[in-house]
Design an enzyme around this catalytic site. Structure first.
Site, PDB file in Angstrom:
ATOM      1  N   HIS A 157      -5.430  -3.427  -2.904  1.00  0.00           N
ATOM      2  CA  HIS A 157      -5.062  -2.502  -3.985  1.00  0.00           C
ATOM      3  C   HIS A 157      -4.942  -3.204  -5.328  1.00  0.00           C
ATOM      4  O   HIS A 157      -4.459  -2.619  -6.295  1.00  0.00           O
ATOM      5  CB  HIS A 157      -3.747  -1.796  -3.650  1.00  0.00           C
ATOM      6  CG  HIS A 157      -3.805  -1.014  -2.384  1.00  0.00           C
ATOM      7  ND1 HIS A 157      -4.389   0.237  -2.303  1.00  0.00           N
ATOM      8  CD2 HIS A 157      -3.407  -1.318  -1.133  1.00  0.00           C
ATOM      9  CE1 HIS A 157      -4.318   0.672  -1.066  1.00  0.00           C
ATOM     10  NE2 HIS A 157      -3.733  -0.250  -0.325  1.00  0.00           N
ATOM     11  N   SER A 165       0.797  -1.227   0.000  1.00  0.00           N
ATOM     12  CA  SER A 165       0.000   0.000   0.000  1.00  0.00           C
ATOM     13  C   SER A 165       0.829   1.276   0.000  1.00  0.00           C
ATOM     14  O   SER A 165       0.364   2.300  -0.492  1.00  0.00           O
ATOM     15  CB  SER A 165      -0.975   0.001   1.177  1.00  0.00           C
ATOM     16  OG  SER A 165      -0.330  -0.292   2.378  1.00  0.00           O
ATOM     17  N   LYS A 192     -12.163   0.446  -2.062  1.00  0.00           N
ATOM     18  CA  LYS A 192     -11.119   1.014  -2.921  1.00  0.00           C
ATOM     19  C   LYS A 192     -11.602   0.988  -4.375  1.00  0.00           C
ATOM     20  O   LYS A 192     -12.447   1.780  -4.736  1.00  0.00           O
ATOM     21  CB  LYS A 192      -9.811   0.303  -2.640  1.00  0.00           C
ATOM     22  CG  LYS A 192      -9.333   0.743  -1.245  1.00  0.00           C
ATOM     23  CD  LYS A 192      -8.145   0.055  -0.672  1.00  0.00           C
ATOM     24  CE  LYS A 192      -7.888   0.669   0.712  1.00  0.00           C
ATOM     25  NZ  LYS A 192      -7.047  -0.140   1.567  1.00  0.00           N
TER      26      LYS A 192
HETATM   27  C1  LIG Z   1      -7.174  -0.247   3.017  1.00  0.00           C
HETATM   28  C2  LIG Z   1      -6.521  -1.544   3.326  1.00  0.00           C
HETATM   29  C3  LIG Z   1      -7.095  -2.438   4.224  1.00  0.00           C
HETATM   30  C4  LIG Z   1      -8.299  -2.081   5.025  1.00  0.00           C
HETATM   31  O1  LIG Z   1      -9.429  -2.085   4.269  1.00  0.00           O
HETATM   32  P1  LIG Z   1     -10.683  -1.222   4.786  1.00  0.00           P
HETATM   33  O2  LIG Z   1     -11.841  -1.780   4.067  1.00  0.00           O
HETATM   34  O3  LIG Z   1     -10.372   0.183   4.451  1.00  0.00           O
HETATM   35  O4  LIG Z   1     -10.761  -1.450   6.270  1.00  0.00           O
HETATM   36  C5  LIG Z   1      -6.494  -3.668   4.388  1.00  0.00           C
HETATM   37  N1  LIG Z   1      -5.364  -3.989   3.729  1.00  0.00           N
HETATM   38  C6  LIG Z   1      -4.767  -3.140   2.886  1.00  0.00           C
HETATM   39  C7  LIG Z   1      -3.518  -3.550   2.177  1.00  0.00           C
HETATM   40  C8  LIG Z   1      -5.314  -1.892   2.660  1.00  0.00           C
HETATM   41  O5  LIG Z   1      -4.715  -1.032   1.856  1.00  0.00           O
END
Ligand SMILES: *Cc1c(COP(=O)(O)O)cnc(C)c1O
Length: 395
Positions: free
Chosen positions: A213, A185, A245
């Site tokens: 992602h 990330s 996302k």
């Molecule tokens: C954003 C993210 C999460 C968390 O997901 P949410 O639905 O926002 O709680 C978990 N793992 C990674 C790699 C992320 O980027």
């Protein structure tokens, strides 16, 4: 004073802690958005061109998702009212799970209210005391927390270092689980999946890949890291996807074989002991999935923007590009105050790019974390590149 992990202290002097954070340029500030998520947002009352969301396909404000959510509200109301296993599991949740599993070609998928909770759930359900989770050092915070909460031993290998991983797998006791982000990330690079699959098979380990992602973005049809690597996940692979996302909605899911998914249903505490996401949100996610699947042009356009941005910032002084071909395009600046100064200068030009500082990234690794979206236009990327050029000349 350093209130880091594991410090044995009896009483926090929070005033001093906050002062020290401020002096080190590490205080975080909330901004307030007054318009939908998108490249052009009204933030703190000012229009900005934003390069910081995870809305990779530009779906967060898509009218088709909004219409699906409205229809879901008309049919199911607003709140789920209880956990999935009581009476909060609605038709929309159920259909979404089936559609996600079909899309990924796996036996089952289970919805969670957030990705953070999905990660806590999948790790905690499958391993515990006496087991070992071998995890990439740059994994998302929720994966680290997941292992700690599970009670399993946490063994962290150097980022994408397969020799280090293998040595740790050899030493591991109990059930073994390899845990990695598909796309990292903060760096935007990808995990060496083929090798991870091979090691997981050799050591009879679970392989859990966080595709937060990657789903929607990587692979010809958006099916994520495995599709991009030309791999079909085996029985002991579980994939976590987030819906907040690329899908533009909210929530998350775990996808994989029928048996581990059944174990999740029975045991995952973040599944059992929390209210299901609003059923209308699941309707929006179903609409998002259809778009993720059918509108390949969004991924093509995004890839074009990524290539243009990388070419544009090549050779800019004082900024180090990371080898990333994903929409996460960090520019490493170094010290936190310098990253903040650059973000401020971009902000003065109406551009929103976040400065990411420790503890999110290692000390000395502060960066501008640019993320691109299919909702951006080529001209937006050009505007960012020329502003970066001006800012690097000043700072
Ligand atoms: C954003 C993210 C999460 C968390 O997901 P949410 O639905 O926002 O709680 C978990 N793992 C990674 C790699 C992320 O980027």
């Amino acid at each position: 004073m350093d209130y880091g992990e594991g410090d044995a202290i009896t009483k926090h002097d929070w005033t001093q802690w906050l002062d020290e954070r401020a002096a080190a340029g590490l205080i975080r500030r909330l901004t307030v958005a007054g318009s939908p998520q998108g490249p052009r947002m009204r933030i703190d009352g000012r229009e900005r061109l934003a390069f910081c969301s995870n809305d990779y396909l530009g779906l967060a404000n898509d009218p088709r998702l909004a219409a699906a959510m409205h229809a879901g509200i008309d049919r199911y109301g607003v709140g789920a009212g209880s956990a999935h296993l009581i009476n909060g599991h609605f038709e929309s949740h159920d259909r979404l799970e089936v559609e996600l599993a079909d899309w990924l070609g796996v036996e089952d998928a289970r919805l969670f209210s957030t990705g953070y909770m999905a990660n806590l759930g999948v790790v905690g359900a499958l391993v515990g005391r006496g087991d070992t989770v071998i995890a990439d050092r740059l994994n998302h915070a929720s994966l680290i927390d997941a292992v700690q909460l599970s009670g399993a031993r946490l063994s962290r290998y150097r980022h994408n270092d397969l020799a280090d991983l293998e040595a740790r797998l050899e030493r591991a006791s109990g059930e073994r689980m390899i845990l990695t982000d598909g796309v990292f990330s903060m760096d935007g690079d990808v995990a060496p999946l083929a090798e991870l699959v091979e090691l997981a098979e050799r050591f009879d380990a679970w392989l859990v890949v966080d595709e937060a992602h990657a789903f929607g973005v990587l692979g010809q049809t958006g099916r994520g890291s495995f599709e991009a690597a030309g791999l079909v996940p085996g029985e002991r692979v579980l994939r976590v996807g987030t819906l907040g996302k690329a899908f533009g909605t909210a929530g998350a899911f775990v996808a994989g074989g029928a048996e581990p998914l059944e174990v999740l249903l029975q045991r995952a505490r973040t599944y059992l002991f929390t209210t299901a996401q609003p059923p209308a949100v699941a309707e929006a996610s179903r609409a998002a999935l259809a778009i993720v699947r059918d509108e390949a042009w969004r991924r093509d356009h995004l890839a074009e923007l990524v290539a243009r941005f990388r070419a544009g910032v090549a050779g800019l002084g004082g900024l180090e590009r990371i080898a990333s071909s994903t929409p996460i395009q960090p520019l490493v600046v170094g010290e936190a105050d310098r990253a903040v100064a650059m973000a401020d200068r971009l902000d003065a030009r109406g551009l929103l790019v976040p400065a990411i500082r420790p503890p999110t990234v290692p000390a000395g690794g502060s960066r501008l974390r640019v993320t691109l979206s299919a909702a951006h236009e080529v001209a937006d990327v050009d505007a960012l590149v020329s502003a970066l050029r001006e800012c690097t000349n000043i700072v």
